[in-house]
Design an enzyme around this catalytic site. Structure first.
Site, PDB file in Angstrom:
ATOM      1  N   SER A  32      18.981  -7.578 -34.313  1.00 22.12           N
ATOM      2  CA  SER A  32      17.743  -8.341 -34.466  1.00 22.12           C
ATOM      3  C   SER A  32      17.663  -9.517 -33.498  1.00 22.12           C
ATOM      4  O   SER A  32      16.629  -9.729 -32.839  1.00 22.12           O
ATOM      5  CB  SER A  32      17.594  -8.834 -35.908  1.00 22.12           C
ATOM      6  OG  SER A  32      18.637  -9.743 -36.250  1.00 22.12           O
ATOM      7  N   ASP A  33      18.734 -10.298 -33.384  1.00 19.84           N
ATOM      8  CA  ASP A  33      18.664 -11.466 -32.503  1.00 19.84           C
ATOM      9  C   ASP A  33      18.790 -11.088 -31.034  1.00 19.84           C
ATOM     10  O   ASP A  33      18.224 -11.753 -30.167  1.00 19.84           O
ATOM     11  CB  ASP A  33      19.698 -12.524 -32.892  1.00 19.84           C
ATOM     12  CG  ASP A  33      21.115 -11.998 -32.957  1.00 19.84           C
ATOM     13  OD1 ASP A  33      21.321 -10.772 -32.855  1.00 19.84           O
ATOM     14  OD2 ASP A  33      22.042 -12.813 -33.127  1.00 19.84           O
TER      15      ASP A  33
END
Length: 765
Positions: free
Chosen positions: A493-494
């Site tokens: 996600s990051d």
């Protein structure tokens, strides 16, 4: 520890297109001194062992960047040396003199930014990314060495020599043992496995450093007191009996998906490690016995090896490394598996079915990553599975052998194994953002560097989901970016968020082309919108599939928060800021969903704030790291020091930890204890930068405190523009630390640049 170097004048040429050097899996190695050349098995078969030298000639090492695949090569041929000159980045990684000229002393933070970029630019690789070591954990290198040994893969003498040098360099200065990570205290896990690795590469048992390490191991109880993973590796090697290993039945993967404890609900790293581990455990496969294995049976144990009751030591562990003790639930389950399931219900037909399904899942993991695999632990275990199943000459074994080279890293201390096959996309995204925060993206001086970085991220975007995504329980990834590269192919996600921000920043800067078109940017957004958990937070690789109660089945013992995905302020912030930036430029695409996502995510971040005002970090050390991100999240919706109690409390928390010299210094102990702990070595430039970024994002009015921190960063900068490596920066699973050496460039430059923009008239030095 600060690493000092001399300075450099010329940049080396890039590596030639053709492959200068490699070695084949079937090659033999040169013989060396007595005891380091041959290892005799019980049937008289001689297996070549590498010779060990004091050290290699560091001028012969080269790091090849093959479209983001990083491999180290030792050039023994003088003609090859002429064809492939050593680059500045090679010399930097190896700790060789650079002889770079001193830059003009900075008169302002922006001058310091430019000096830092001048140095950092020299480390950019031909494909456009920034490379670095990703070491720290001390259980990765032994896994690779044991894998080479049990698969009878020759270990080149230069690998063996630098493995020896690295492990000797990282032995505890007082007791000679090894810990879970490079700053940790000696443990059975670290000492037993690294001692074993040294013996397998040819270091003799009577070497003074081995004698010292062995004494520490025995003082800790010997190898029988190691955690589950140590027992697995030593049983595989034949140094222990499989009876000492708590059961890892592949039948677990036959559980229906609706079962609350089904493996597909585990965190991806735990899932993939135990997948391959279960196959090997089921086969009870062991390496061919050799003289070294027989000798290790005498060296690693306090007890007489012949008399050890292996089954009685399944749960024996040195108290000092029992970070997550097994619960009564897990102990009961293990008892049931050993005493009821295995003897009465584990039929051959069921075992065959389970092994076949596990084998297929392993094949899908190998295919989806082109044998790079998620990380080194499951990568080498998959290698062993293929060796057992397909045979030594098979394509799968040869491909795994080739891919292992991408995990190896050579530095001034020797050869280590990285935590993944690199940090390429992650560090490149932060490098671009640092230039943006300094307001230099339109400066022609940095355009070539930034163009290469943009082209790199364009090339590394993942364009499709994996085949059979549901069958192998993978999360969507189309349009995303991995932590390392698209070969590894796991979107996080990051990582998706930071890369997306970097691409948008550059493509919205005049003069940069739109290499990643709108549809591909929308693909990234579509994937990001799948990452929100029910409470508004974001995790790492996947959504939360089960709750923290699953830790009751945590059998790793040395790690915490490993069984399932958790909520992370760092990941949540990255997604929030990426969605916000995209929404600013494309306000009509999935607008309501993006706004809803951001609102729920920031609301969750507020609930995750600790009573002291900070946030707990799971990927960097620790409260300093996460608080920086959380304050950025709040700022993205207009909440700052002046109008938000959450932002103000976060700022006051950071300010309360500032040291007299203006810096911040947090120890990895904070990750373990959940309480802020200062690092004994004093202020760190990376943590100082994190704190300053958080304060400036929150528009904290305490200018004097911020100025003091900026002054420390500027004073630590070297005349050639670099900063020296200090304490370790990263963490995973609460107890294991990992290095992010490029942070000392990206975050320091970002902090200096932000200060230069926000306080253009403030004099610091």
């Amino acid at each position: 520890m600060a690493r000092k170097r001399a300075s450099d004048k010329t940049n080396g040429d890039e590596a030639p297109a053709k492959r200068i050097f490699d070695y084949e899996i079937t090659s033999t190695t040169s013989t060396g001194k007595r005891g380091a050349d041959a290892d005799y098995s019980s049937n008289g078969h001689a297996a070549k062992r590498p010779r060990i030298e004091d050290r290699t000639d560091y001028s012969r090492w080269r790091m090849r960047d093959d479209e983001s695949r990083q491999t180290w090569h030792y050039l023994e041929d003088d003609e090859a040396l002429k064809e492939w000159p050593q680059s500045i980045s090679d010399k930097y990684f190896l700790g060789l003199p650079l002889n770079l000229p001193d830059l003009p002393p900075p008169k302002s933070p922006l001058d310091a930014v430019k000096n830092g970029l001048d140095f950092f630019e020299k480390l950019q690789q031909p494909s456009g990314h920034w490379a670095c070591e990703y070491g720290g954990p001390m259980f990765l290198l032994p896994g690779v060495v044991i894998t080479w040994y049990v698969t009878k893969t020759p270990i080149p003498w230069y690998y063996a020599t630098e493995i020896k040098n690295y492990l000797f360099a990282r032995a505890h200065p007082e007791d000679g043992g090894w810990g879970l990570h490079i700053e940790g205290e000696s443990s059975v896990f670290g000492t037993a496995l690294n001692y074993t690795a040294l013996r397998l590469v040819g270091v003799e048992a009577d070497h003074p450093k081995m004698v010292k390490a062995r004494a520490t191991l025995h003082k800790l109880g010997g190898a029988t007191h190691g955690p589950h993973w140590a027992k697995f590796w030593l049983a595989l090697l034949g140094v222990m009996d499989w009876d000492i290993v708590n059961p890892v039945p592949p039948e677990l993967w036959l559980l229906p998906d609706w079962v609350p404890t089904a493996p597909w609900k585990w965190w991806i790293h735990m899932r993939q490690v135990f997948l391959a581990m279960s196959y090997v455990w089921s086969k009870k496969w062991q390496a061919e016995e050799t003289d070294t294995i027989r000798s290790l049976r005498k060296e690693l144990f306090v007890e007489d090896w012949e008399k050890i009751n292996w089954a009685s030591h399944r749960n024996t562990i040195n108290p000092g490394e029992n970070y997550h003790p097994k619960t009564w639930i897990l102990n009961s389950l293990n008892w049931f598996l050993v005493n009821v399931w295995n003897p009465y219900f584990r039929t051959n037909a069921l075992v065959d079915k389970a092994e076949a399904w596990v084998s297929e899942l392993i094949d899908m993991e190998d295919a989806n990553t082109d044998y790079s695999d998620l990380a080194p632990v499951n990568g080498v275990m998959n290698y062993i599975v293929c060796y057992i199943r397909d045979g030594p000459g098979s394509y799968s074994v040869r491909r795994h052998h080739e891919r292992i080279e991408e995990l190896l890293w050579v530095k001034d201390e020797g050869l280590l194994v990285n935590g993944t096959n690199g940090v390429q996309c992650w560090d490149t995204a932060f490098a671009i953002q640092a230039v943006m925060d300094a307001g230099l993206t339109e400066d022609p001086r940095w355009r070539p560097m930034l163009m290469k970085a943009l082209q790199y991220l364009d090339n590394q975007q993942i364009r499709e989901n994996v085949p059979d995504m549901e069958k192998c329980y993978r999360h969507p990834r189309k349009g995303g970016w991995a932590f390392s590269n698209k070969d590894q192919g796991y979107a996080v996600s990051d990582c998706v968020s930071e890369a997306l921000k970097a691409v948008i920043i550059l493509q919205r800067t005049p003069g940069f082309p739109a290499l990643v078109d709108d549809r591909r940017l929308q693909d990234a957004i579509d994937t990001l919108l799948t990452y929100q958990n029910t409470n508004g937070s974001c995790s790492s690789y996947e959504l939360q599939r089960a709750g923290p109660w699953m830790e009751a089945l945590n059998s790793a013992e040395v790690f915490g928060r490993i069984m399932v995905e958790y909520e992370y302020p760092e990941c949540t912030t990255a997604v929030v800021t990426a969605l916000s930036l995209f929404h600013k430029h494309w306000p009509d695409y999935r607008a309501k969903e993006i706004e809803r996502f951001i609102d729920r995510a920031v609301s969750w971040i507020k609930t995750a704030q600790k009573p002291e005002g900070g946030w707990y970090g799971s990927w960097g050390i620790c409260f300093t790291y996460a608080t920086m991100f959380a304050l950025e999240s709040l700022a993205s919706i207009g909440e700052t020091y002046e109008n938000s109690v959450h932002s103000r409390r976060g700022c006051e928390f950071l300010l309360s930890k500032q040291r007299e010299d203006g810096g911040w210094s947090e120890s990895y102990r904070a990750c373990e204890t959940g309480e802020y702990v200062e690092h004994p070595s004093g202020s760190q430039v990376v943590m100082t930068a994190w704190a300053l970024i958080g304060l400036m994002k929150a528009k904290c009015p305490k200018t004097e405190a911020i100025q003091k921190g900026i002054k420390l960063i500027m004073q630590r900068q070297q005349p050639n523009g670099e900063w020296f490596q200090e304490a370790i920066e990263g963490v995973f699973n609460k107890s294991c630390m990992i290095s992010y050496p490029n942070y000392k460039f990206t975050f320091t430059i970002k902090a200096l640049g932000m200060f230069a923009k926000q306080y253009p008239d403030e004099k610091v030095i």
